[in-house]
Design an enzyme around this catalytic site. Structure first.
Site, PDB file in Angstrom:
ATOM      1  N   LYS A 163       0.792  -1.110   0.128  1.00 19.62           N
ATOM      2  CA  LYS A 163       0.036   0.039   0.025  1.00 19.62           C
ATOM      3  C   LYS A 163       0.931   1.206   0.046  1.00 19.62           C
ATOM      4  O   LYS A 163       1.856   1.366   0.705  1.00 19.62           O
ATOM      5  CB  LYS A 163      -0.901   0.046   1.295  1.00 19.62           C
ATOM      6  N   HIS A 173      -0.505  -7.644   9.105  1.00 23.70           N
ATOM      7  CA  HIS A 173      -0.589  -6.378   8.721  1.00 23.70           C
ATOM      8  C   HIS A 173      -0.106  -5.255   9.814  1.00 23.70           C
ATOM      9  O   HIS A 173       0.513  -4.405   9.821  1.00 23.70           O
ATOM     10  CB  HIS A 173      -1.909  -6.194   8.245  1.00 23.70           C
TER      11      HIS A 173
HETATM   12  C1  BG6 Z   1      -6.935  -9.470   4.862  1.00 22.27           C
HETATM   13  C2  BG6 Z   1      -7.636 -10.038   5.794  1.00 22.27           C
HETATM   14  O1  BG6 Z   1      -5.480  -9.970   4.936  1.00 22.27           O
HETATM   15  O2  BG6 Z   1      -7.135  -8.256   4.995  1.00 22.27           O
HETATM   16  C3  BG6 Z   1      -9.342  -9.879   5.983  1.00 22.27           C
HETATM   17  O3  BG6 Z   1      -7.590 -11.681   5.788  1.00 22.27           O
HETATM   18  C4  BG6 Z   1      -8.981  -8.022   5.885  1.00 22.27           C
HETATM   19  O4  BG6 Z   1      -9.906 -10.303   6.945  1.00 22.27           O
HETATM   20  C5  BG6 Z   1      -8.319  -7.608   4.664  1.00 22.27           C
HETATM   21  O5  BG6 Z   1     -10.634  -7.895   5.602  1.00 22.27           O
HETATM   22  C6  BG6 Z   1      -8.121  -6.111   4.971  1.00 22.27           C
HETATM   23  O6  BG6 Z   1      -7.678  -5.435   3.921  1.00 22.27           O
HETATM   24  P1  BG6 Z   1      -7.598  -4.308   3.207  1.00 22.27           P
HETATM   25  O7  BG6 Z   1      -6.767  -3.894   2.081  1.00 22.27           O
HETATM   26  O8  BG6 Z   1      -9.231  -4.187   2.730  1.00 22.27           O
HETATM   27  O9  BG6 Z   1      -7.738  -3.173   4.445  1.00 22.27           O
END
Ligand code: BG6
Length: 472
Positions: free
Chosen positions: A159, A217
């Site tokens: 990102k 994350h």
């Molecule tokens: C994924 C998770 O890694 O990331 C999901 O498994 C989550 O549960 C998603 O919804 C969120 O990603 P973003 O890019 O929409 O913030």
């Protein structure tokens, strides 16, 4: 995310010449049926100005499909035939499967003679479900590929906004001298989602928010916020610094986990005015899986001694918002207090706050104290005002790429900087395992919260006990 990203790269002429995409899954389908399903998804997903029928047709010509069941060796034959009929160029394998299939799939490809010293392998998180299982995956993949050819995907690293953290910290003189326990009171990292399970019940139940979002994350964001300055922007320097932070996270146990974590699970409620069902109803049975987690983490090193990092993530929260808040300490002595011209009622000083908003819109906001206009006969009055930078406006007109576009391009170019190294994954799991172990040993359960709220009330208490509050 993968096909729109590949299409965007293709459409911008960024894919290598004579590129082909060989997709595979368990469902039996021919090339035509697979292409149709992809075309339909692209139509739904791509903005109208990116859709170009001629280009879509050219893209589809690159795509073919093999039904493969890695436990049945003969089904890998289809991949062999297609690959041998290809152009003989380098191969990148991209696995978006449950972690238990990473090793067996790679082995099946190796047995079929489809892997050589130049083959790269990418794996979508999660790498395992705990430290022990991640080691099994890493050993199996490590036996077939050198680390420089292994790309563990954490799409948050692709990102733009997450990389902007590097720019903010190391492209400016302003922040770094204050970026430590001397000037910072605490840090908050929030990744809030409004969505529920989205048809992913079979994956999510038993995994939960801690493993699904924090293990990867959020710990990646934390490590970028907290790391020392790497000497260069290369894969070794950056990842060396991140892993030091991850290894400095203070482990939890049955005694400490209660005061430092909250688990929640959404019950029926309303999100953005829409009535939604609870997690257990979606699942069809009661469950102790958490869809929300709040944690108070400590990084035991010189830079961060005594600075809590509050982490919070959850599904079915009131808004989709990801942000980092850096709460600075108050000034050591206020000259705007009692006496002289400083005795006004409005002279209270608020400590500076830096908010880095990652999603949905990118902006950076620094709150500072400013003097209210006036003659100040009652004393100088100060008020908090914001230095507010919208990165969307600052880079108006520049297309925001899907995180996977960059990651796929890096994979094709062999740059592992934005991928997670084995030691990072293992350090992440070590800390997560300590939390999971603490929950298990202390019997800590997920508390219910009505969908559309910021988690259970104990999540508010977690931070308010320390005299701070979440930024909602
Ligand atoms: C994924 C998770 O890694 O990331 C999901 O498994 C989550 O549960 C998603 O919804 C969120 O990603 P973003 O890019 O929409 O913030």
């Amino acid at each position: 995310m993968l096909f729109p990203s590949l299409y965007n790269l293709f459409s911008d002429g960024l894919l290598p010449e004579s590129f082909s995409i060989l997709a595979s899954g368990r469902t039996a389908m021919d090339d035509g049926a697979f292409r149709k399903s992809i075309e339909k998804s692209l139509k739904d997903y791509l903005p109208a100005d990116r859709w170009d029928a001629e280009r879509i047709a050219a893209f589809m010509d690159m795509v073919s499909y093999c039904a493969v069941d890695v436990s049945a060796k003969e089904s890998v034959q289809c991949l062999s035939d297609r690959m041998k009929g290809g152009n003989g160029g380098p191969v990148a394998v991209y696995l978006s499967t449950p972690p238990s299939l990473f090793g067996p799939t790679a082995q099946a490809l190796a047995d079929a003679g489809l892997i050589d010293d130049h083959t790269r392998i990418a794996m979508e998180k999660p790498i395992g479900t705990d430290l022990a299982s991640s080691k099994v995956v890493n050993d199996a993949i490590g036996a077939l590929f050198d680390e420089e050819n292994i790309f563990r995907v954490d799409h948050y690293l692709g990102k733009e906004t997450v990389q902007n953290l590097l720019a903010l910290r190391f492209g400016n003189m302003l922040f770094e001298p204050l970026w430590n326990a001397n000037a910072i009171e605490h840090v908050q990292i929030t990744v809030a989602e409004t969505v529920g399970l989205e048809g992913r019940v079979s994956y999510y139940d038993g995994v939960g928010a801690l493993r699904d979002m924090v293990q990867n994350h959020m710990l990646q964001i934390l490590s970028i916020i907290a790391m020392e300055a790497p000497a260069r922007l290369d894969s070794t320097a950056v990842r060396d610094e991140k892993v030091k932070v991850l290894r400095s996270l203070r482990k939890m146990d049955a005694d400490s986990v209660g005061a430092n974590s909250v688990r929640g699970q959404y019950a029926p409620g309303a999100v953005k005015g829409e009535i939604v069902t609870g997690y257990a109803d979606e699942l069809g049975k009661p469950s102790n899986t958490e869809t929300f987690v709040a944690l108070k983490a400590h990084i035991d090193n010189w830079r961060w001694a005594g600075v809590p990092f509050y982490l919070r993530t959850g599904k079915r929260l009131p808004s989709r918002q990801s942000e980092i808040l850096i709460q600075f300490k108050p000034v050591p002595h206020s000259i705007f207090g009692k006496g002289a011209k400083g005795n006004g009622a409005g002279s209270r000083l608020e400590a500076n706050t830096l908010i880095i908003r990652l999603q949905p819109e990118e902006n950076i906001r620094l709150s500072i104290m400013a003097k209210e206009p006036g003659l100040d006969r009652e004393g100088v009055k100060l008020q908090e005002v914001d230095l507010d930078v919208s990165l969307v406006k600052a880079f108006d007109g520049q297309r925001r790429r899907i995180a996977y576009e960059r990651l796929l391009l890096d994979l094709l170019e062999g740059d592992t900087t934005l991928f997670v190294r084995r030691d990072e994954v293992e350090a992440q799991w070590q800390w997560i395992d300590s939390v999971v172990g603490g929950w298990k040993d202390s019997g800590q359960k997920a508390q219910s919260y009505a969908a559309g709220n910021w988690g259970p009330s104990s999540a508010i208490a977690l931070i308010e006990r320390d005299g701070a509050s979440w930024h909602d």
